[in-house]
Design an enzyme around this catalytic site. Structure first.
Site, PDB file in Angstrom:
ATOM      1  N   TYR A 197      34.607 -22.771 -66.252  1.00  0.00           N
ATOM      2  CA  TYR A 197      33.158 -22.573 -66.110  1.00  0.00           C
ATOM      3  C   TYR A 197      32.506 -23.772 -65.422  1.00  0.00           C
ATOM      4  CZ  TYR A 197      32.528 -25.827 -69.996  1.00  0.00           C
ATOM      5  OH  TYR A 197      32.538 -26.944 -70.781  1.00  0.00           O
ATOM      6  N   CYS A 257      30.113 -30.437 -66.188  1.00  0.00           N
ATOM      7  CA  CYS A 257      28.707 -30.467 -66.588  1.00  0.00           C
ATOM      8  C   CYS A 257      27.923 -31.527 -65.817  1.00  0.00           C
ATOM      9  CB  CYS A 257      28.569 -30.674 -68.094  1.00  0.00           C
ATOM     10  SG  CYS A 257      29.244 -32.242 -68.645  1.00  0.00           S
ATOM     11  N   ARG A 267      23.895 -23.345 -21.834  1.00  0.00           N
ATOM     12  CA  ARG A 267      23.398 -23.441 -23.223  1.00  0.00           C
ATOM     13  C   ARG A 267      24.508 -23.926 -24.138  1.00  0.00           C
ATOM     14  NH1 ARG A 267      21.047 -18.455 -21.489  1.00  0.00           N
ATOM     15  NH2 ARG A 267      18.810 -18.369 -21.897  1.00  0.00           N
ATOM     16  N   ARG A 302      22.259 -13.198 -32.470  1.00  0.00           N
ATOM     17  CA  ARG A 302      22.885 -13.923 -33.577  1.00  0.00           C
ATOM     18  C   ARG A 302      22.278 -13.415 -34.881  1.00  0.00           C
ATOM     19  NH1 ARG A 302      19.935 -19.585 -32.011  1.00  0.00           N
ATOM     20  NH2 ARG A 302      17.828 -18.896 -32.389  1.00  0.00           N
ATOM     21  N   LYS A 312      27.380 -18.325 -30.121  1.00  0.00           N
ATOM     22  CA  LYS A 312      26.661 -17.664 -29.025  1.00  0.00           C
ATOM     23  C   LYS A 312      27.661 -17.048 -28.047  1.00  0.00           C
ATOM     24  CE  LYS A 312      22.955 -19.783 -27.897  1.00  0.00           C
ATOM     25  NZ  LYS A 312      22.168 -20.916 -27.404  1.00  0.00           N
ATOM     26  N   SER A 340      35.445 -31.523 -70.109  1.00  0.00           N
ATOM     27  CA  SER A 340      34.291 -31.180 -69.272  1.00  0.00           C
ATOM     28  C   SER A 340      34.081 -32.336 -68.306  1.00  0.00           C
ATOM     29  CB  SER A 340      33.045 -30.964 -70.134  1.00  0.00           C
ATOM     30  OG  SER A 340      31.957 -30.684 -69.298  1.00  0.00           O
ATOM     31  N   MET A 369      20.459 -28.572 -28.699  1.00  0.00           N
ATOM     32  CA  MET A 369      20.265 -29.029 -27.324  1.00  0.00           C
ATOM     33  C   MET A 369      19.468 -27.966 -26.591  1.00  0.00           C
ATOM     34  SD  MET A 369      22.605 -29.861 -24.102  1.00  0.00           S
ATOM     35  CE  MET A 369      21.965 -28.461 -23.231  1.00  0.00           C
ATOM     36  N   GLY A 395      18.060 -25.361 -31.658  1.00  0.00           N
ATOM     37  CA  GLY A 395      17.326 -26.507 -31.123  1.00  0.00           C
ATOM     38  C   GLY A 395      18.156 -27.762 -31.007  1.00  0.00           C
ATOM     39  N   HIS A 424      18.250 -40.885 -63.450  1.00  0.00           N
ATOM     40  CA  HIS A 424      17.576 -40.246 -64.589  1.00  0.00           C
ATOM     41  C   HIS A 424      16.506 -39.261 -64.115  1.00  0.00           C
ATOM     42  CE1 HIS A 424      14.563 -40.001 -67.849  1.00  0.00           C
ATOM     43  NE2 HIS A 424      15.647 -39.942 -68.607  1.00  0.00           N
TER      44      HIS A 424
HETATM   45  C1  PEP Z   1      28.041 -36.908 -66.124  1.00  0.00           C
HETATM   46  O1  PEP Z   1      28.292 -38.092 -66.154  1.00  0.00           O
HETATM   47  O2  PEP Z   1      28.381 -36.146 -65.204  1.00  0.00           O
HETATM   48  C2  PEP Z   1      27.269 -36.292 -67.215  1.00  0.00           C
HETATM   49  C3  PEP Z   1      27.071 -35.000 -67.264  1.00  0.00           C
HETATM   50  O3  PEP Z   1      26.711 -37.125 -68.136  1.00  0.00           O
HETATM   51  P1  PEP Z   1      25.358 -37.956 -67.894  1.00  0.00           P
HETATM   52  O4  PEP Z   1      24.742 -37.456 -66.642  1.00  0.00           O
HETATM   53  O5  PEP Z   1      24.532 -37.700 -69.102  1.00  0.00           O
HETATM   54  O6  PEP Z   1      25.874 -39.335 -67.816  1.00  0.00           O
END
Ligand code: PEP
Ligand code: MG
Length: 872
Positions: A846, A826, A86, A332, A16, A759, A97, A95, A450
């Site tokens: 990746y 992954c 302010r 802003r 600001k 990975s 303060m 918001g 899970h």
């Molecule tokens: C991990 O552990 O990050 C993974 C991709 O395998 P999972 O989630 O199946 O254990």
């Protein structure tokens, strides 16, 4: 003072403050003032929470300068100078303060103001507002106490509207307010203007520590160390009569992004009235022909365009007109919906205002979620009754009838009912039930439990870890916040915020405009890191391609074994007593597994596909119900008692650290053999039928030692080479590993001698680095975030300090031993923007994430590439 700073000093002056300086430098009508910097806030927090004398002295000097400039005096009995205070952090924190207006008023100064303006009503109106605001915001005396007192006064006088109170009434109300203050604060209302000012500055610094600020910072990744600045600015008055007023405006429509001024204005009012909705504002367009404020409309429209051009972004502005003169109090970059963000970014490129690269920086990757999942209908949501909160595990909105088992969910879905599956936690067996549900709600679990991982993969809305739920599976009901919800009752879930509502709230489908595809194509041109998807079936692979996947980074083969026609065969394999029995069962699984891979390869063409060997502990596949045991006993020619004894022998005390991952292949090499066979034979089949050159990437999970990798790799290589040779078809393949055990990071050079790719499985790597169960993290972390021990959830946002350090070591070790090694991620972090940016920084090739998070990953990767270019 405002002229001394500009936009480059945002971290010191706050957003600001630096904008006020820039507007002053642009020659716009900004009431003058000064800024107490973020450095002073940091010093305040580090220095025992006292306002340093040096800061007080500088504040006094700035006030003296303003007094000289205006000829007025702060707190004066004759010609009082009035100020506003302010907060203003580096990143906008709306918001955090509340503002304090009209600082410097006391009995005498108000009298003087009444005389000077010849408007006693205005003076006492300002004074009563100030007493209430200062008491509420700075001194912690709730404004409701004042509102009640004012309500009583109005009732006694028999008027409903504030505008029906005259100067005398307001003067009396000021006295009543001072009494209320004294009664609740055990001291007189402070008459000293400087005392008011110092207390207000202190209060802004204190507000950096309030729970709202903590929550906001956590949500928006704002570090605590930044601190807030304080803007002290001269008051201008919108409540001085019909030639005055206040308004707020967006330079474009924040809901749709349309290029039209979107503004609201209240005649004879201060800004807070517009924001608080005390009176209904009039459309700003009505000012076009105003007799009391001629020219204001055109002047403001010009300023709005000028500011938009200057900041190259849509602006959210506050204005005040005092006796026919326009002032700009704030500007802003405006908050906007995701569709608006996209439209504005693309329109501004078309208008030549910004480049495509700049446009990419203007959209928050997280916001793209809004475009990919259903949302609640805004009007319907207003009527919704919130009954609880959990972790925002998978985004989107869903309404449905509650069911407590996967079977019941499937049956209800077959009857055409929308379903919300409520479980203590989910397990792979629930997959079918999860798949037919509109939303999933679990009592336990964290962001990589899970339920969370699978729901995100399916694009199904999910709230996990709502510990307040008292689940009664036997009665098919649960209790939450005093409500009993029974099977078949409607509830609604907001998986983006983690909020649970009673009853059915209407949802609206996301709208994907042509803008979206165009914008994403710009991101793809800029990013240097690849994006892959975690996909376990041909269907998932198709969805992944639609969302822009360039390959598959993880196929969890275990998910394929839970379908109704496969689970008995899997169980036969697990319950086998001998290798021969196990091989017989595996022979039955082989064609099914091969078919899955053929399907995936056919969808993916020649794009890379990483397939992981079986990972979860075997007991996850065990039967639960007697009827399943009986069925299995018949199939296998064993007794139920024998099977139950095997189940007991497979039971583990700590399965996540137990017999899983590569350890299964060490104990039962024939499993890895069968899976390798399926992977390679499928590749040969698709090469023959479609001519695709497929290079399967066989991934071995949970490696912590080079010798165990060697052992499992040997099985894969021997099996694969034999099949390839026998087939006469030339096919290449790779064998690599997941990096998900801290030890693997420490000895990455040794591991890389065997592995052709790494990975990062950051779900397990985080779990094991913290020693914190990913399935129970939700419950534990809630206490940690509440007590400000952790700012974020490391299972959702990669912990760059600890886990990140291990990843850096693994990258260095891996590249040292094998310079061309392919590196990816992954774990779920592969779809979280700050984690994606980190992956870019440490040089991964990746990221791989669930298909529905791919657009987020693509944009975050593009932003990371641009950030790096800037640094270079
Ligand atoms: C991990 O552990 O990050 C993974 C991709 O395998 P999972 O989630 O199946 O254990
Ligand atoms: Mg894992």
């Amino acid at each position: 003072m405002f002229e001394e700073g500009d936009g480059s000093m945002r971290s010191l002056l706050g957003g600001k403050g630096s904008n006020l300086c820039e507007m002053t430098n642009l020659g716009l009508p900004v009431p003058n003032g000064f800024i107490v910097t973020t450095e002073a806030c940091t010093a305040y927090n580090a220095g025992g929470k006292v306002l340093a004398q040096e800061v007080k002295d500088q504040v006094a000097q700035c006030m003296a300068n303003l007094e000289k400039e205006t000829g007025k005096k702060f707190g004066d009995e004759k010609n009082p100078l009035l100020m506003s205070v302010r907060s203003g952090a580096r990143a906008s924190m709306p918001g955090m303060m509340d503002t304090v207006l009209n600082l410097g008023l006391n009995d005498k100064a108000t009298e003087a103001l009444a005389k000077l303006t010849n408007n006693p009503r205005f003076a006492y109106d300002s004074y009563r507002r100030f007493i209430m605001m200062f008491a509420d915001v700075v001194m912690g005396v709730s404004k409701h106490k004042f509102e009640t007192a004012m309500g009583e006064y109005k009732a006694k006088k028999g008027v409903a509207d504030d505008l029906d109170l005259d100067a005398d009434d307001l003067k009396k109300i000021c006295d009543i307010f001072k009494d209320v203050y004294k009664k609740n604060h055990n001291s007189d209302f402070p008459a000293s203007a400087m005392e008011q000012l110092y207390a207000s500055i202190t209060s802004v610094f204190e507000s950096w520590d309030n729970p709202r600020a903590f929550v906001y910072r956590r949500m928006h990744d704002i570090p605590y160390e930044w601190g807030t600045a304080v803007n002290v600015q001269m008051m201008v008055f919108g409540n001085m009569g019909d030639d005055s007023g206040s308004g707020v405006a967006f330079s474009r429509d924040p809901a749709t992004g349309e290029d039209r001024l979107y503004a609201e204005f209240l005649v004879n009012a201060q800004g807070e009235d517009v924001v608080a909705g005390v009176r209904t504002p009039q459309p700003f367009g009505e000012l076009k022909n105003s007799k009391t404020m001629p020219g204001i409309y055109d002047e403001f429209v010009g300023i709005a365009k000028k500011l938009e051009r200057h900041y190259q972004d849509m602006q959210d502005m506050e204005m005040t007109v005092e006796k026919g003169k326009l002032y700009i109090l704030q500007t802003r970059n405006g908050k906007r919906t995701a569709p608006a963000a996209l439209k504005i970014a693309i329109d501004m490129v078309k208008e030549g205002l910004i480049t495509r690269r700049e446009a990419l920086m203007k959209v928050d990757p997280k916001q793209l979620d809004q475009l990919l999942h259903p949302n609640f209908d805004t009007a319907a949501l207003k009527a919704g009754k919130e009954i609880g909160k959990g972790l925002a595990a998978s985004p989107g909105a869903a309404a449905g009838r509650v069911y407590f088992s996967a079977e019941d969910a499937v049956e209800a879905s077959e009857r055409g009912e929308p379903v919300i599956l409520v479980r203590m936690e989910t397990s792979p067996e629930d997959i079918e039930g999860m798949n037919v549900s509109q939303g999933i709600l679990t009592v336990r679990g964290g962001m990589t439990s899970h339920a969370a991982v699978v729901a995100r993969g399916m694009g199904v809305c999910c709230i996990s870890g709502c510990e307040e739920i008292k689940l009664n599976n036997a009665n098919k009901s649960f209790e939450l916040a005093g409500n009993t919800i029974k099977e078949g009752d409607f509830i609604s879930l907001d998986g983006t915020a983690g909020t649970i509502y009673l009853g059915e709230i209407k949802t609206v489908a996301p709208e994907m405009s042509g803008d979206f595809a165009e914008f994403m194509s710009w991101a793809d041109c800029v990013r240097t890191m690849g994006v892959r998807a975690n996909a376990d079936s041909p269907h998932d692979a198709k969805v992944a391609l639609e969302f822009g996947a360039e390959g598959i980074g993880l196929t969890r083969t275990e998910h394929m074994f839970f379908e109704a026609d496969r689970i008995p065969k899997m169980r036969m394999m697990i319950m086998s007593d001998t290798e021969a029995e196990r091989r017989a069962a595996l022979d039955e699984l082989l064609p099914l597994q091969r078919k899955d891979f053929v399907g995936i390869y056919e969808v993916m063409g020649e794009r890379p596909v990483t397939i992981r060997l079986l990972d979860p502990p075997l007991h996850e596949f065990m039967p639960h119900e007697d009827k399943d045991y009986e069925h299995l006993a018949k199939l296998m020619g064993k007794t139920v008692a024998q099977l139950k004894a095997i189940a007991v022998s497979l039971h583990e005390l700590n399965p996540m650290m137990g017999h899983r991952g590569c350890r299964l292949a060490v104990s039962y090499p024939e499993i890895a053999e069968m899976q390798t066979r399926a992977i390679i034979e499928a590749a040969i089949e698709v090469k023959k039928s479609k001519g695709f050159e497929i290079v399967p990437e066989i991934m071995i999970p949970l490696i912590g030692d080079e010798k165990e990798l060697q052992f499992v790799k040997d099985i894969c290589v021997t099996t694969a080479d034999k099949i390839i040779e026998a087939s006469g078809v030339k096919i290449k393949y790779m064998v690599g590993t997941m990096i998900e055990i801290p030890r693997a990071c420490l000895i990455a050079d040794k591991i890389a001698a065997e592995a052709e790719f790494f990975s990062f499985g950051t779900n397990d790597l985080t779990q094991m680095t913290y020693g914190l169960s990913r399935d129970d993290a939700g419950r534990i972390l809630a206490d940690y975030t509440e007590r400000n021990i952790y700012e974020g959830d490391p299972t959702a946002r990669l912990d760059q300090t600890g886990v990140g350090m291990l990843m850096k070591m693994a990258v260095a070790g891996g590249r040292k031993a094998r310079p061309g090694i392919k590196l990816g991620i992954c774990g779920e972090h592969g779809g979280e923007p700050s984690s994606v940016m980190f992956c870019h920084e440490i040089g991964l090739d990746y990221v791989s994430c669930s298909p529905f998070r791919l657009p987020i990953a693509r944009l975050a990767a593009a932003q990371a590439a641009m950030d790096q270019k800037k640094e270079d």
